[in-house]
Design an enzyme around this catalytic site. Sequence first.
Site, mmCIF file in Angstrom:
data_model
loop_
_atom_site.group_PDB
_atom_site.id
_atom_site.type_symbol
_atom_site.label_atom_id
_atom_site.label_comp_id
_atom_site.label_asym_id
_atom_site.label_seq_id
_atom_site.Cartn_x
_atom_site.Cartn_y
_atom_site.Cartn_z
ATOM 1 N N CYS A 111 -27.234 -74.410 62.893
ATOM 2 C CA CYS A 111 -27.710 -75.665 62.676
ATOM 3 C C CYS A 111 -27.128 -76.596 63.003
ATOM 4 O O CYS A 111 -27.736 -78.041 61.997
ATOM 5 C CB CYS A 111 -28.525 -76.007 61.571
ATOM 6 S SG CYS A 111 -27.579 -75.815 60.122
ATOM 7 N N ALA A 123 -29.610 -66.829 52.357
ATOM 8 C CA ALA A 123 -29.296 -67.884 51.599
ATOM 9 C C ALA A 123 -29.799 -69.111 52.152
ATOM 10 O O ALA A 123 -29.400 -69.433 53.846
ATOM 11 C CB ALA A 123 -28.973 -67.657 50.186
ATOM 12 N N PRO A 124 -31.387 -69.423 52.097
ATOM 13 C CA PRO A 124 -32.105 -68.616 51.034
ATOM 14 C C PRO A 124 -33.144 -68.084 51.608
ATOM 15 O O PRO A 124 -33.752 -67.414 50.388
ATOM 16 C CB PRO A 124 -33.156 -70.572 50.690
ATOM 17 C CG PRO A 124 -33.357 -71.167 52.426
ATOM 18 C CD PRO A 124 -31.769 -70.488 52.736
ATOM 19 N N ASP A 139 -18.643 -60.838 49.790
ATOM 20 C CA ASP A 139 -18.235 -62.010 50.564
ATOM 21 C C ASP A 139 -18.787 -61.433 51.848
ATOM 22 O O ASP A 139 -18.330 -60.096 52.636
ATOM 23 C CB ASP A 139 -16.467 -62.456 50.638
ATOM 24 C CG ASP A 139 -16.262 -63.188 51.075
ATOM 25 O OD1 ASP A 139 -16.465 -63.794 52.338
ATOM 26 O OD2 ASP A 139 -15.312 -63.725 51.190
ATOM 27 N N ASP A 184 -26.384 -66.352 60.327
ATOM 28 C CA ASP A 184 -26.437 -67.406 60.100
ATOM 29 C C ASP A 184 -25.318 -68.223 59.393
ATOM 30 O O ASP A 184 -25.834 -68.101 58.366
ATOM 31 C CB ASP A 184 -27.782 -67.551 59.467
ATOM 32 C CG ASP A 184 -27.835 -69.428 59.773
ATOM 33 O OD1 ASP A 184 -28.127 -69.967 60.759
ATOM 34 O OD2 ASP A 184 -29.276 -69.760 58.731
#
Length: 514
Positions: free
Chosen positions: A437, A309-310, A366, A382
């Site tokens: 990020c 996601a997203p 999970d 990510d």
Amino acid sequence: MITISNIWRGTPINAYLVLQTRFKSKTHWAKLKKKSGPKYKALSHFDEFYGSVFGKQWEPLREALLRRSKYVAVVNNYGDTEQTMDYLSNRGAHCLKNLMSIQKEFHDKYNPQPNETPPEQSTEINNFDSYIAKLQSEEISNIYRQGENVPEKLELSDDRVLGSTPKNEDKQDRKSAPTLNQALEEAELDHSRIIEPSMGLSTEALYQYVPATKLKGLDEWVPESLHYSFMTNRDKDFPLVIEPETQFTYPEHLKVMTYEMNSEYDRFPEPKRCSTGVFDYYPMDCGSVVSVLALCLAPGDRVLDLCAAPGGKALVALQTLLPDVLVCNDASISRSNRIERIFRDYLMDYETGNKWQERVMITRRDGRVFTDDHGFDKVLVDVPCTTDRHSVMEDENNIFRADRVKERLRIPELQSQLLLNALRVVRVGGAVVYSTCSLSPAQNDGAVHAALRAAFQSHGIVAVVRDMSGPFHALSSTLKLGAGLVKPKYGQLILPDIAANYGPAYVARLVRIK
């Protein structure tokens, strides 16, 4: 009749000016409260933490983080592709593939790379037995001085083990040791703690000797040192090799448009619907595109996006037209629904086409316990992180909120667990790309190091770190990469910069060899 105007007429002009000056110097209570919000706490934390990590380079990074971010446009292959590229080109945008090709030619011409492979990048670690032999030789050399007769292996007798006592001495010690009953007979009792019946059951003496079973409030307490331990604990008690990546090729069908550095026009217009009913392009951070490029996708790959996601990175992977199967996983139901919306908006006939049902699957598990029976060729991880740019810009859903302290401090632990499971589900010879990020060394190299160590010690998994510095030199005209003291050991760091305000992003590529 006395009016307000009469009162002011009777007030000396000097007193009026003093009154105005006093009120003007005060800061409104709403502004004071605002500056104690989550984004100000995040900025204060980064000033202290990143200031010590990056030194003088933190100030330009900080300024770029507080400015508007820049995006690239991923052109949709399921829309009016050629028309969209012509439209964006006329607005001053350039094709990322062409820019990388030109920059690579320039770099190869003026900065040729030596053909020899550095000693630290030797591939002999691919043979697991040679690594074990290396550990044994190092252990022997630590015991015997140079010039002595060094045995090939350490042969230990049955009666003695290094660091222990002989068996006969051990038996004597066990014979002389008293038994439990003997110890109780010889023990001196503390009669001062005996409570007489005459004192009653309600006496306070009963409560003086009741042991505490739990400290109230500490069940939710997490030490801040837990976060930073992932940055400082870098012991090399597992096979670790860093090799240059030589198999990178830009996907032929991936079309990404971007503006040049310092360009006056660095904003793309809103995406529009094509004649096929889908949007013409998807705007996203260039760091996200780089993480997909680091997968080095090949035709027919079975790909897993563990924290999808997203859905932007999964969409970029599909735009390469290379994966045969793409599994998009996210534990959150609401975030998984965002993946569905993006696919409906950008993949033609996604809801009605049977081909998408066979190629694209969305799961809600999970990521730390995700299992698969077939194994994946490529896995993208990510992971959740402090999302540095969002943390200093928005209060909503900010990880630095007071009620999310425990969650924030446990981020590196969660990240290493997700990467560890990714190494478990990828097949031998397959690749895992880890990305964040964040600028934090604890969340970047620290989490990678912890996962590699846990994979080897707990599961016998050995992975090689592939250095993407060579292929990513071609991106130097598009974005700013960490170099020198700012360059991480295991991955590539995309730094925010006023001229090319992408990121921050961290990308590391791991290839499983055992």
